[in-house]
Scaffold this motif. Structure first.
Motif, PDB file in Angstrom:
ATOM      1  N   MET A  65       9.477   7.675   8.359  1.00  0.00           N
ATOM      2  CA  MET A  65       9.363   6.415   8.190  1.00  0.00           C
ATOM      3  C   MET A  65      10.685   5.582   8.584  1.00  0.00           C
ATOM      4  N   ASN A  66      10.532   4.582   9.441  1.00  0.00           N
ATOM      5  CA  ASN A  66      12.044   3.806   9.973  1.00  0.00           C
ATOM      6  C   ASN A  66      12.138   2.643   9.035  1.00  0.00           C
ATOM      7  N   ILE A  67      13.406   2.201   9.573  1.00  0.00           N
ATOM      8  CA  ILE A  67      13.968   0.990   8.714  1.00  0.00           C
ATOM      9  C   ILE A  67      13.124  -0.318   8.812  1.00  0.00           C
ATOM     10  N   GLU A  68      12.520  -0.562   9.946  1.00  0.00           N
ATOM     11  CA  GLU A  68      11.485  -1.645  10.076  1.00  0.00           C
ATOM     12  C   GLU A  68      10.406  -1.425   8.928  1.00  0.00           C
ATOM     13  N   GLU A  69       9.732  -0.262   8.908  1.00  0.00           N
ATOM     14  CA  GLU A  69       8.772   0.110   8.054  1.00  0.00           C
ATOM     15  C   GLU A  69       9.182  -0.086   6.529  1.00  0.00           C
ATOM     16  N   ASN A  70      10.395   0.407   6.214  1.00  0.00           N
ATOM     17  CA  ASN A  70      10.881   0.324   4.885  1.00  0.00           C
ATOM     18  C   ASN A  70      10.926  -1.097   4.608  1.00  0.00           C
ATOM     19  N   ASN A  71      11.572  -2.037   5.509  1.00  0.00           N
ATOM     20  CA  ASN A  71      11.797  -3.496   5.255  1.00  0.00           C
ATOM     21  C   ASN A  71      10.390  -4.227   5.007  1.00  0.00           C
ATOM     22  N   VAL A  72       9.574  -3.812   5.791  1.00  0.00           N
ATOM     23  CA  VAL A  72       8.116  -4.480   5.597  1.00  0.00           C
ATOM     24  C   VAL A  72       7.560  -4.055   4.278  1.00  0.00           C
ATOM     25  N   LYS A  73       7.518  -2.853   3.506  1.00  0.00           N
ATOM     26  CA  LYS A  73       7.280  -2.487   2.438  1.00  0.00           C
ATOM     27  C   LYS A  73       7.948  -3.209   1.374  1.00  0.00           C
ATOM     28  N   GLU A  74       9.269  -3.279   1.471  1.00  0.00           N
ATOM     29  CA  GLU A  74      10.058  -3.811   0.624  1.00  0.00           C
ATOM     30  C   GLU A  74       9.650  -5.580   0.505  1.00  0.00           C
ATOM     31  N   ASN A  75       9.412  -6.148   1.479  1.00  0.00           N
ATOM     32  CA  ASN A  75       9.123  -7.308   1.461  1.00  0.00           C
ATOM     33  C   ASN A  75       7.805  -7.703   0.688  1.00  0.00           C
ATOM     34  N   ILE A  76       6.764  -6.834   0.922  1.00  0.00           N
ATOM     35  CA  ILE A  76       5.366  -7.066   0.519  1.00  0.00           C
ATOM     36  C   ILE A  76       5.762  -6.776  -0.908  1.00  0.00           C
ATOM     37  N   ASN A  77       6.354  -5.889  -1.378  1.00  0.00           N
ATOM     38  CA  ASN A  77       6.465  -5.460  -2.806  1.00  0.00           C
ATOM     39  C   ASN A  77       7.094  -6.741  -3.563  1.00  0.00           C
ATOM     40  N   LEU A  78       8.233  -7.105  -2.989  1.00  0.00           N
ATOM     41  CA  LEU A  78       8.684  -8.412  -3.399  1.00  0.00           C
ATOM     42  C   LEU A  78       7.925  -9.470  -3.827  1.00  0.00           C
ATOM     43  N   LEU A  79       7.196  -9.897  -2.739  1.00  0.00           N
ATOM     44  CA  LEU A  79       6.289 -10.899  -2.712  1.00  0.00           C
ATOM     45  C   LEU A  79       5.067 -10.624  -3.987  1.00  0.00           C
ATOM     46  N   LEU A  80       4.231  -9.600  -3.899  1.00  0.00           N
ATOM     47  CA  LEU A  80       3.336  -9.156  -4.726  1.00  0.00           C
ATOM     48  C   LEU A  80       3.874  -9.367  -6.268  1.00  0.00           C
ATOM     49  N   LYS A  81       5.078  -8.767  -6.474  1.00  0.00           N
ATOM     50  CA  LYS A  81       5.624  -8.779  -7.703  1.00  0.00           C
ATOM     51  C   LYS A  81       5.984 -10.364  -8.432  1.00  0.00           C
ATOM     52  N   LYS A  82       6.302 -11.074  -7.380  1.00  0.00           N
ATOM     53  CA  LYS A  82       6.740 -12.399  -7.806  1.00  0.00           C
ATOM     54  C   LYS A  82       5.803 -13.410  -7.765  1.00  0.00           C
ATOM     55  N   PHE A  83       4.593 -13.340  -7.141  1.00  0.00           N
ATOM     56  CA  PHE A  83       3.547 -14.170  -7.041  1.00  0.00           C
ATOM     57  C   PHE A  83       2.181 -13.583  -7.205  1.00  0.00           C
ATOM     58  N   LYS A  84       1.637 -14.208  -8.340  1.00  0.00           N
ATOM     59  CA  LYS A  84       0.590 -13.700  -8.870  1.00  0.00           C
ATOM     60  C   LYS A  84      -1.004 -14.328  -7.959  1.00  0.00           C
ATOM     61  N   SER A  85      -0.525 -15.215  -7.607  1.00  0.00           N
ATOM     62  CA  SER A  85      -1.680 -15.825  -6.731  1.00  0.00           C
ATOM     63  C   SER A  85      -2.042 -15.197  -4.968  1.00  0.00           C
ATOM     64  N   ILE A  86      -0.872 -14.242  -4.885  1.00  0.00           N
ATOM     65  CA  ILE A  86      -1.197 -13.443  -3.833  1.00  0.00           C
ATOM     66  C   ILE A  86      -2.248 -12.536  -3.828  1.00  0.00           C
TER      67      ILE A  86
END
Length: 74
Positions: free
Chosen positions: A1-22
């Motif tokens: 897994m490269n750095i871009e894939e890690n950043n994508v997963k991290e961004n998605i996880n942050l958003l899903l944890k923060k916003f219940k309407s997603i």
């Protein structure tokens, strides 16, 4: 897994944890597609993306399915 894939997963996880309407987030060709149950949090989501992530391109779409209603498919 490269750095871009890690950043994508991290961004998605942050958003899903923060916003219940997603409902779902997908990533393709440098753009995040964020599917929400309603638009109530859209301003908060956009502000969070701009301030707390490295996301540069995103689209928000509303799903017709409500999380509070059981959906029966025939």
């Amino acid at each position: 897994m490269n750095i871009e894939e890690n950043n994508v997963k991290e961004n998605i996880n942050l958003l899903l944890k923060k916003f219940k309407s997603i409902a779902e987030i997908t990533y393709s060709y440098g753009r995040y597609d964020i599917i929400v149950y309603n638009y109530d949090e859209i301003e908060e989501i956009s502000k969070f993306i701009e301030e707390k992530t490295d996301i540069e391109s995103w689209t928000v779409l509303k799903t017709r399915i409500n999380p509070d209603i059981d959906t029966i498919l025939y």
